[in-house]
Design a protein around this motif. Structure first.
Motif, PDB file in Angstrom:
ATOM      1  N   UNK A 202     -15.623 -32.956 -67.907  1.00 27.19           N
ATOM      2  CA  UNK A 202     -14.184 -33.301 -67.821  1.00 27.19           C
ATOM      3  C   UNK A 202     -13.897 -34.295 -68.790  1.00 27.19           C
ATOM      4  N   UNK A 203     -12.776 -34.280 -69.270  1.00 28.67           N
ATOM      5  CA  UNK A 203     -12.174 -35.655 -70.301  1.00 28.67           C
ATOM      6  C   UNK A 203     -11.591 -36.566 -69.338  1.00 28.67           C
TER       7      UNK A 203
ATOM      8  N   UNK B 190     -22.871 -32.338 -74.121  1.00 21.33           N
ATOM      9  CA  UNK B 190     -22.879 -33.562 -73.569  1.00 21.33           C
ATOM     10  C   UNK B 190     -21.934 -33.781 -72.210  1.00 21.33           C
ATOM     11  N   UNK B 191     -22.109 -34.890 -71.417  1.00 24.83           N
ATOM     12  CA  UNK B 191     -21.359 -35.009 -70.128  1.00 24.83           C
ATOM     13  C   UNK B 191     -19.997 -35.351 -70.364  1.00 24.83           C
TER      14      UNK B 191
ATOM     15  N   UNK C 195     -10.835 -28.599 -68.018  1.00 26.49           N
ATOM     16  CA  UNK C 195     -10.100 -29.504 -67.004  1.00 26.49           C
ATOM     17  C   UNK C 195      -8.877 -29.916 -67.802  1.00 26.49           C
ATOM     18  N   UNK C 196      -7.750 -30.128 -66.824  1.00 23.57           N
ATOM     19  CA  UNK C 196      -6.442 -30.366 -67.282  1.00 23.57           C
ATOM     20  C   UNK C 196      -6.207 -31.588 -66.809  1.00 23.57           C
ATOM     21  N   UNK C 197      -5.523 -32.789 -67.562  1.00 18.48           N
ATOM     22  CA  UNK C 197      -4.989 -33.748 -67.174  1.00 18.48           C
ATOM     23  C   UNK C 197      -3.174 -33.644 -67.246  1.00 18.48           C
ATOM     24  N   UNK C 198      -2.712 -34.160 -65.967  1.00 16.67           N
ATOM     25  CA  UNK C 198      -1.412 -34.226 -65.831  1.00 16.67           C
ATOM     26  C   UNK C 198      -0.842 -35.541 -66.029  1.00 16.67           C
TER      27      UNK C 198
END
Ligand code: CA
Length: 703
Positions: A416-417, A498-499, A332-335
């Motif tokens: 996801x982070x 882990x989640x 997952x990517x964060x913008x």
């Protein structure tokens, strides 16, 4: 006259009202203004930037300890539940294994409708990592889901009826889709998976209204000619980084599947694509190096920016040049925007499998910084002059076996982070797992089967050694300062895998664990404020939403995903064939999870099969080649699929062979006739029986 006008006006108001209340009427304007409706979770990461930060604060550090179960819904399928739920105006849209879609009343869990795309179960045999699905997209009254067998389907949000369906892959090839579609400007974006088996990755954009294909971008070049796709413009540039004449990539397509991160950049009108690993993994097999020629294999293990309207290439940053360890960049990517050295920058944040945390400039793909978030033995850092990793040459296992961290499970995977603008921290589920890699000297490309070009040792025979391997797996919740590339805090977790995480304006971080717990932590300090038994492994991205002013936190629990198939560790709690669940919490919730009614039948006494050491060794090898990825390393099932050591068929050589030669298509097991001979099948039986004996003795000793 005046009365008539008043009535007309009232009708208009009613009509407008009805219009505004159209089910799941989500559009560009609403998603771009998502912060103005914090009660909803409109798109995969809540906002286009996918920060997974909820502005809701009714649940906060003061009262988190009073959280309780509001409701629980049993999904209609066992195996991996990996979805991020979408919540729009009191309705939750969520998916389960086998790409099934559920619309639920978000306040009560009442089922509104269920849609089953009826994926042929034999497709499960092409899924490297279980038959999970990471969720839907909603747009203008429709719910979009992509299926394990490669279809993209638009459903009417009111009743789950099919509006249109498009096949997005060549279904004769082992493509699968587990990722969530994204929608922007009326286009639905979807990628695919399958690189372990041998496919060529790409991303497609479909017209949300009718499912017609608008553009396609291939993530690896076509060695034979153009594709009539948006990626043709960079074919030559990409081809210059491969061996044009030799290597298994000429047959496999090279991999580079984009199976998770597809993030729309509203600032740039760009789609960011997280590109997967090579096919096969082993670069020496995939694209043998030619002296003096670049062999980075673009665009494997890269983040690539393409114009969201046309698919035209903009820029890329390759995180693992010449990928050879299954180091995907699909995570997952964060913008977001960060102030770096006094300057506000539009940045992309990324923690791919390879163990680095990258801050990348969204305007030109330039590397701003790279930190290390986990133990890495393949590289010692990133050269900021060239942007390339500083590799440990031994890690490429050209001659000897190498023990490498991270492993193919990644330092961080699809879980996801999240990021909190209030703390400025990114919350990442991180893990440390070692993996041995060696050249597979007997590699032959087998269309449709596991093709990595690598050899891995079997789990040790010795039970204590096996336990030591298990205990060496580490997992932690990491709070990372992306500006200074520094750890803020970490919480050790029980084991790896882990989640995903959720950050909230209540000063909280939520996360589930592999052993079936769900917790809330103080976002500033990592102090654990609340921790409950969530019934089963809690892996996907939690979300928060509100209905009538009441804030909820939603999670999914199940036994499934690649870890429970392949890792060779029994599920922390017995969970065979337990359906996944949606578990939703609120302050003062008093609902309870149903008791576990699963009772394991006694293991039948396994047969003693006389066989030579050679046959046993052969069985071990063939098991590793064909059975391991689903039934578990060392024949230990993680609970998602049958534990062969307990199989009643084990005692019957004919029945055993008939299962191998014929499969169990209804359960997702293919017919192995073309790959496994009758004597191979018998050798596998010898090996499994040996493992079954050990388990049986262990269980008898415990009685
Ligand atoms: Ca992979």
């Amino acid at each position: 006259m005046r009365a008539r006008a008043a009535i007309a006006l009232a009708c208009l108001v009613v009509a407008l009202g009805a219009c505004q209340q159209r089910t799941a009427d989500v559009d560009q304007r609403r998603i771009e203004a998502a912060d103005s409706e914090p009660q909803n979770w409109l798109t995969h990461g809540r906002t286009y930037g996918e920060e997974r930060f909820s502005p809701l604060d009714t649940i906060n550090t003061d009262n988190a300890s009073q959280l309780g179960l509001a409701w629980s819904y049993e999904l209609r399928a066992p195996r991996a539940a990996e979805a991020t739920p979408i919540v729009v105006d009191g309705v939750m849209y969520v998916t389960s294994a086998w790409s099934m879609v559920y619309a639920l009343n978000a306040a009560t869990g009442e089922e509104l409708w269920v849609y089953d795309p009826e994926v042929p179960r034999e497709r499960g045999a092409s899924a490297c990592c279980d038959v999970g699905n990471r969720g839907v997209a909603v747009w203008r009254g429709r719910v979009y889901v992509a299926t394990i067998d490669g279809r993209l389907i638009a459903l009417d949000a009111r009743d789950g009826s099919v509006a249109w369906e498009s096949v997005t892959v060549d279904q004769t090839k082992p493509y699968t889709i587990t990722g969530a579609p994204r929608v922007a400007n009326g286009l639905v974006f979807i990628g695919n998976g399958g690189a372990e088996y041998g496919v060529r990755g790409y991303v497609s954009a479909y017209d949300a209204r009718n499912g017609s294909l608008r553009w396609r971008f291939y993530t690896t070049p076509n060695p034979r000619g153009v594709d009539n796709a948006a990626s043709d413009a960079v074919r030559e540039a990409a081809l210059a980084t491969w061996n044009p004449d030799a290597g298994a990539w000429l047959e496999s397509g090279g991999g580079g599947t984009a199976w998770d991160a597809l993030v729309y950049d509203a600032d740039q009108n760009v789609l960011w694509i997280g590109v997967g690993n090579g096919s096969p993994w082993n670069r020496d097999v995939r694209s043998p190096t030619i002296e003096g020629r670049n062999n980075d294999n673009l665009y494997l293990s890269s983040v690539v920016a393409v114009d969201a309207t046309t698919g035209e290439y903009k820029c890329h940053y390759q995180e693992t040049p010449g990928e050879t360890w299954d180091y995907t960049a699909t995570q997952p990517i964060i913008l977001t925007r960060l102030t770096i050295e006094g300057q506000e920058r539009q940045v992309l944040l990324h923690a791919p499998k390879n163990g680095f945390f990258y801050v990348i400039d969204r305007t030109d793909c330039g590397l701003i910084s790279a930190g290390s978030i986990a133990t890495q033995t393949w590289a010692t850092g990133v050269d900021m002059e060239t942007g390339r990793p500083i590799e440990n040459p031994d890690a490429r296992y050209a001659v000897n076996t190498s023990i490498v961290l991270p492993s193919p499970f990644g330092a961080h995977n699809w879980h996801p982070m999240s990021m909190s603008p209030e703390t400025g921290l990114v919350y990442i589920p991180v893990q440390e797992i070692a993996q041995d890699y060696a050249q597979d000297s007997e590699f032959v490309y087998r269309p449709g089967r596991w093709n990595t070009g690598t050899a891995h040792a079997a789990l040790p025979d010795d039970r204590a050694a096996r336990a030591a391997v298990r205990n060496s797996l580490k997992g932690f919740l990491l709070a990372w300062d992306p500006v200074n590339q520094r750890e803020a805090w970490r919480v050790e977790l029980p084991g790896a895998w882990n989640g995903g995480t959720l950050a909230t304006a209540g000063g909280l971080v939520f996360q589930g664990t592999v052993d079936g717990h769900f917790g809330a932590y103080n976002a500033e300090t990592g102090e654990r404020l609340w921790y409950v038994d969530n019934g089963a492994a809690t892996l996907g991205g939690p979300v928060s939403y509100a209905v009538d002013g009441e804030q909820y936190v939603a999670t999914l629990a199940s036994y499934g995903s690649v870890f429970f198939l392949a890792a060779g560790f029994a599920a922390p709690r017995e969970g065979d064939n337990l359906n996944g669940r949606v578990n939703v919490y609120k302050i003062g919730g008093t609902a309870t999870l149903p008791p576990r009614d699963f009772v394991r039948a006694e293991t039948p006494e396994p047969p003693v099969i006389r066989a030579s050491a050679q046959v046993l060794a052969h069985g071990t090898t063939v098991y590793g080649q064909f059975c391991n990825v689903c039934h578990g390393g060392g024949v230990v099932s993680g609970g998602a699929l049958p534990d062969l050591r307990r199989s009643a068929t084990l005692a019957d050589a004919d029945a055993w062979r008939a299962t191998v030669h014929g499969g169990r298509t209804e359960a997702g097991m293919p017919d192995f006739t073309q790959w496994v001979s009758a004597s191979d099948a018998e050798a596998i039986r010898v090996y499994v029986a040996r493992e079954a004996q050990a388990l049986y003795r262990q269980e008898q000793a415990r009685r």
